[in-house]
Design an enzyme around this catalytic site. Structure first.
Site, mmCIF file in Angstrom:
data_model
loop_
_atom_site.group_PDB
_atom_site.id
_atom_site.type_symbol
_atom_site.label_atom_id
_atom_site.label_comp_id
_atom_site.label_asym_id
_atom_site.label_seq_id
_atom_site.Cartn_x
_atom_site.Cartn_y
_atom_site.Cartn_z
ATOM 1 C CB CYS B 419 -0.960 -0.018 1.163
ATOM 2 S SG CYS B 419 -0.168 -0.272 2.757
ATOM 3 C CG HIS B 463 -4.748 0.315 3.379
ATOM 4 N ND1 HIS B 463 -3.961 -0.492 2.590
ATOM 5 C CD2 HIS B 463 -5.684 0.856 2.542
ATOM 6 C CE1 HIS B 463 -4.391 -0.440 1.350
ATOM 7 N NE2 HIS B 463 -5.439 0.390 1.281
ATOM 8 C CG ASP B 479 -6.933 1.623 -1.464
ATOM 9 O OD1 ASP B 479 -5.710 1.592 -1.728
ATOM 10 O OD2 ASP B 479 -7.446 0.996 -0.526
#
Lengths: 318, 666
Positions: B419, B463, B479
């Site tokens: 991430c 995250h 995302d």
């Protein structure tokens, strides 16, 4: 102790007679109950409480609830141990006094029984005569504590005040109760160290006359009529005349008739200690004896029972 | 058969030497202190102390005595030197506890007498407690509480007449019972001891940072967090929980990029929170594990600030104090929102700023998109996501290390990462294309515990994603990780990691193990909420059901005192209670004796019943017949049968009750 401390103790003794050693004498058996069991923290208990306080403040300061819980748990266990200490003493009964014999100046052995009807009592301690005795009391089986007391005078010796206490289970609290039993133990009189043997019995006509026996007493010249087997043949051979072995039997031990009034010019205590010595000697030499006291007469006899009767009477002379 | 225990006599002046059993228990206590501290002591110190303890134990078993001072003194000096050289100081939580544990073990070298054992136990209790400063979770607390058992057993054993006579089990079991019996009073005191609303002195500072989110983010540095399976927080929702795709919890927004790492814009953070249009849809409560930071993760998008916290300009929440203990807070969130419909120039400049000389190739790529889509920022963002999806990027927690230029290296060389890499690069590309963007870190996903109906968020669920400001729509979440591996967003970190690394995930997926973990986590959650989270605030509100709106310290103290007194009184009743000896007949006989004693006829010690009744009848002529009947009845019930028959027992009872005695005045 500073005067203030003394005053506090004196006040405590006045207000709480059973808290301190002032407790009045009471007959055995003594049953311990809540009105005579006292409890205070020991030095270790106080120290541990301080530590718990520090732990409490630390736990609160760091808002650490697990530590707070741990501290509370320890504190509660400590408080619980106080009750257990009380329960260890509560319901105990002290009795079964037995004493040995001792003459004034000797140590007298005394034993006490401590009994409990319920619960096993761990680590019961008895402070007596500057010593601490520890026992475990099992229900239905009294524990015996033996100790020795110093004696000074003849007659009844009262037991000293004793402290029955326990620090069970954690050593943080001491529960105690003062025992002041009313049951005295008897101390026999102290026999005098040196002195004459008793007066000779009256009316003993054949006193001093030797009787025929097996023991060689002396040799003498032969007189007609002496039995032949008493002639010392070997010795006579080296002599100009016959010698005869004069044999003698030890006289049987005389019965002693000990009499208070036969001693003149002595005060009462000297008479008692002289009589005590004679009774002792008579018993040791296996004689029979009688004892006449102003207020009683023990007829001629021998043996332990007679001895104890006579000594008791002597011990209790006013 | 009667059993006699010989009395053991001793002079009270000299302390007796410890017997073998108390010493063994003392060693056991020290060993348990060592065990509860083992996790944070350096392993070699634990090992050395354990060896010293064992050696001392064996030495005393074989008849050895106190260690001479020329052994003890250098050892203490050595301990001091080791602690100071390892930690650099003697003060603080970790060096302090290391030194204390070391001293406790060295104290054993000179523990010979009862006094030593007691002192050692007292400080061992303190040592046990201090272990809770490091970890007050359920398991750790339980282990520490277990350490109390040998400690209390040692104190008992020191008092015992003959400690050797009983098996160890018979010495530990009563201790367990003692501790269990103390639980009610302890629990009561625990609830009512007034909590401090502010600490008296400084709370312990973390010597070592705990894993978790940090306020800096550099691609590749989060890997340690992402493999940490310990809980970060637990979330309970009022009503239905949000779908997995919506479970974003924001902690930091990072605006500043220096080419290596991202960091928040602290100046802008103090701004008033941006305008938010949207209605609260989810009300939830978070139980946060200690983070040592002030930030409180909140679900995207927070509608208002949690209690005792404020919202910063970027709509992240900040508490007044660092979270050093388990912390609970309520908040509400909406998933349908418009944040910061307009932003000022300063914000825009900040959200576009790029460090010089970094990522020249990436800038070219972004410039291409910018010229292709012009002002359609949404299209630019979509193009970037498409590139991540189709450009051969791979999700892995163990990416190849990046070179000097992290952006270009990642985009054009390694193309693997997690991430952090994706969000960092995505944000860079957006800014290079002229689209205001920022990185957001926090948690995403979590594991739904069906048993406890709450969402368990682990550190592994940390995250990073991006927010892009679009004209007319405000900040919109993008995302990029989801573009590379959709499972990361829809199923969570475990699933994403499982696909990348099958061996670990396989173990986690086993049904029974998952079930056991569920249960264990529910218990932990309960412990955290009920025990560790019971703070001054909750204590104040505790008495609301009883009409006290806000319990003051005074109220609590009164309740504590009264309650403790009541509990102690109840225990005292138990302590005083003595079973009456003998059977029912004896009990009624005693009652009769008390009745007669009021008239002056007291049964003497050792007086038989027949004599007693006769004497009573003589002094109470008016009751002669009744007393004679009673006497007959008693003698028959007592001596004619093994057990008094019930009918004669009830007859005796009736007659005792009927007997009327009048107090005689003497």
């Amino acid at each position: 102790m500073p005067p203030a401390g003394e005053r506090i103790v004196a006040w405590a003794e006045r207000r709480l007679p059973s808290l301190t050693r002032m407790r009045r004498r009471e007959p055995l058996p003594i049953q311990l109950h809540r009105r005579r069991i006292y409890i205070v923290p020991t030095g270790f208990g106080v120290g541990f409480s301080l530590l718990l306080a520090v732990m409490l403040i630390g736990a609160l300061n760091y808002a650490n609830n697990a530590a707070l819980m741990l501290t509370c748990l320890l504190g509660a266990a400590t408080a619980g141990s106080m009750l257990v200490a009380f329960r260890t003493l509560n319901g105990l009964s002290v009795g079964g006094l037995r004493a040995g014999t001792a003459r004034a100046g000797e140590l007298i052995r005394v034993s006490l029984d401590i009994a409990a009807s319920q619960r096993e009592r761990m680590a019961i301690r008895l402070d007596v005569a500057d010593r601490e005795h520890v026992v475990v009391v099992i229900p239905g089986a009294p524990a015996t504590i033996e100790f020795a007391l110093p004696t000074d005078f003849r007659g009844w010796l009262s037991l000293p005040r004793m402290r029955l206490h326990t620090r069970w289970p954690l050593g943080m609290f001491r529960a105690w109760s003062w025992l002041n039993p009313d049951n005295p133990v008897l101390v026999y009189p102290r026999p005098e160290a040196l002195g004459p043997t008793p007066f000779e019995p009256e009316g003993d006509a054949d006193r001093g006359r030797p009787r025929a026996g097996d023991e060689l007493a002396s040799l003498r010249d032969y007189r007609p009529g002496d039995p032949r087997r008493q002639i010392a043949w070997k010795l006579s051979a080296r002599h100009h005349g016959l010698l005869v072995k004069d044999l003698e039997q030890p006289a049987p031990k005389e019965d002693w008739r000990l009499d208070w009034d036969s001693m003149h010019g002595l005060d009462d205590e000297s008479r008692i200690s002289r009589l005590a010595r004679w009774v002792d000697e008579a018993k040791d030499s296996g004689r029979r004896w009688s004892l006449r006291l102003p207020d009683g007469y023990f007829d001629i006899a021998q043996g332990d029972e007679h001895y104890h009767r006579c000594m008791t009477a002597l011990a209790l002379r006013p | 058969m009667t059993r006699f225990r010989l009395s053991l006599s001793r002079a009270p002046v000299d302390e007796p030497v410890l017997a073998q059993r108390p010493f063994d228990l003392l060693c056991l206590t020290m060993a348990s202190v060592l065990v509860v501290h083992a996790l944070h002591l350096p392993w070699w110190l634990t090992l050395t102390l354990a060896l010293v303890l064992t050696a001392r134990w064996r030495q005393r078993r074989t008849g050895g005595r106190n260690a001479p001072f020329w052994i003890k003194l250098p050892l203490i000096g050595l301990l001091l030197a080791v602690v100071i050289s390892y930690y650099g100081t003697l003060f603080g939580r970790e060096p302090g506890s290391a030194f204390a544990v070391g001293l406790l073990v060295l104290k054993m070298l000179e523990s010979e007498h009862r006094r030593d054992a007691r002192v050692a136990i007292a400080f061992a209790c303190f040592g046990l407690m201090s272990a809770l400063l490091f970890d007050q979770g359920l398991a750790a607390s339980f282990v520490v509480a277990l350490g109390l058992v040998p400690a209390v057993a040692t104190l008992r054993s020191v008092e015992e007449v003959d400690p050797q006579s009983q098996p160890l089990r018979r010495q530990l079991l009563p201790v367990l019972i003692t501790l269990l019996a103390a639980v009610p009073l302890a629990a009561f005191a625990f609830v009512f001891v007034p909590r401090l609303s502010s600490p008296l002195w400084g709370a312990p500072t973390a010597d070592k940072s705990i894993t978790g989110l940090s306020d800096r983010m550099a691609p590749g540095e989060m890997a340690e967090v992402l493999t940490d399976d310990t809980p970060a927080m637990r979330v309970t929702f009022d009503g239905t929980p949000p779908m997995n795709e919506s479970r974003y919890f924001r902690a930091y927004t990072m605006t500043n990029f220096d080419g290596q790492s991202w960091s928040p814009d602290y100046d802008g953070g103090s701004r008033a929170p941006g305008t938010l249009e949207g209605e609260a849809r989810f009300n939830y409560e978070i139980t946060l594990e200690p983070t040592r930071q002030r930030v409180l993760p909140v679900m995207d998008m927070p509608v208002e600030a949690p209690s005792d916290a404020r919202l910063r300009g970027d709509r992240t929440a900040e508490a007044d104090h660092p979270v050093d203990e388990v912390y609970r807070y309520h908040a509400s969130a909406t998933t349908d929102y418009r944040l910061d419909a307009s932003i000022d120039d300063r914000q825009r400049r900040q959200a576009l700023r790029l460090p010089d000389g970094v990522g020249p190739h990436a800038r070219e790529l972004a410039a291409g998109w910018a010229s292709q889509y012009g002002n359609d920022h949404l299209a630019i963002a979509r193009a970037a996501l498409t590139m991540f999806h189709d450009g051969g990027f791979r999700y892995t927690l163990a990416p190849a290390p990046l070179g000097r230029d992290r952006i270009d290296d990642f985009l054009f060389q390694t193309r693997e990462g997690f991430c952090e890499h994706f969000s960092s690069t995505f944000t860079f590309l957006m800014r290079a294309a002229g689209v205001p963007a920022r990185v957001v870190t926090g948690y995403q996903g979590g594991y739904w515990n069906k048993l406890g109906s709450y969402l368990l968020v682990r550190h592994a669920d940390a995250h990073a994603w991006s927010e892009v400001w679009l004209e007319g729509r405000g900040w919109v979440r993008f995302d990029p990780t989801g573009a590379v591996r959709p499972e990361r967003v829809s199923l969570g970190a475990a699933a994403a990691a499982a696909a990348g690394n099958s061996s670990e995930g396989g173990l986690f997926d086993m049904a029974w193990l998952r079930n056991a973990r569920d249960h264990w986590d529910v218990v932990n959650q309960w412990w955290n909420q009920a025990v560790n989270g019971f703070d001054a605030l909750r204590q104040e509100g505790m008495l609301q059901p009883f009409g006290i709106r806000r319990a003051e310290v005074g109220d609590l103290a009164v309740i504590l005192a009264v309650g403790c007194a009541l509990l102690v009184a109840a225990a005292l009743g138990w302590a005083m209670f003595q079973r009456r000896e003998g059977d029912a007949l004896d009990a009624w006989m005693q009652r009769l004796e008390r009745k007669l004693a009021r008239t002056g006829v007291t049964r003497r010690i050792g007086e038989g019943p027949r004599h007693f009744f006769a004497r009573a009848a003589r002094s109470l002529p008016g009751q002669r017949n009744a007393l004679e009947r009673l006497s007959q009845l008693y003698l028959r019930s007592r001596y004619a049968f093994d057990e008094p028959p019930p009918e004669s027992l009830s007859e005796f009872r009736r007659q005792v009750k009927e007997l009327k005695v009048r107090r005689v005045v003497k």
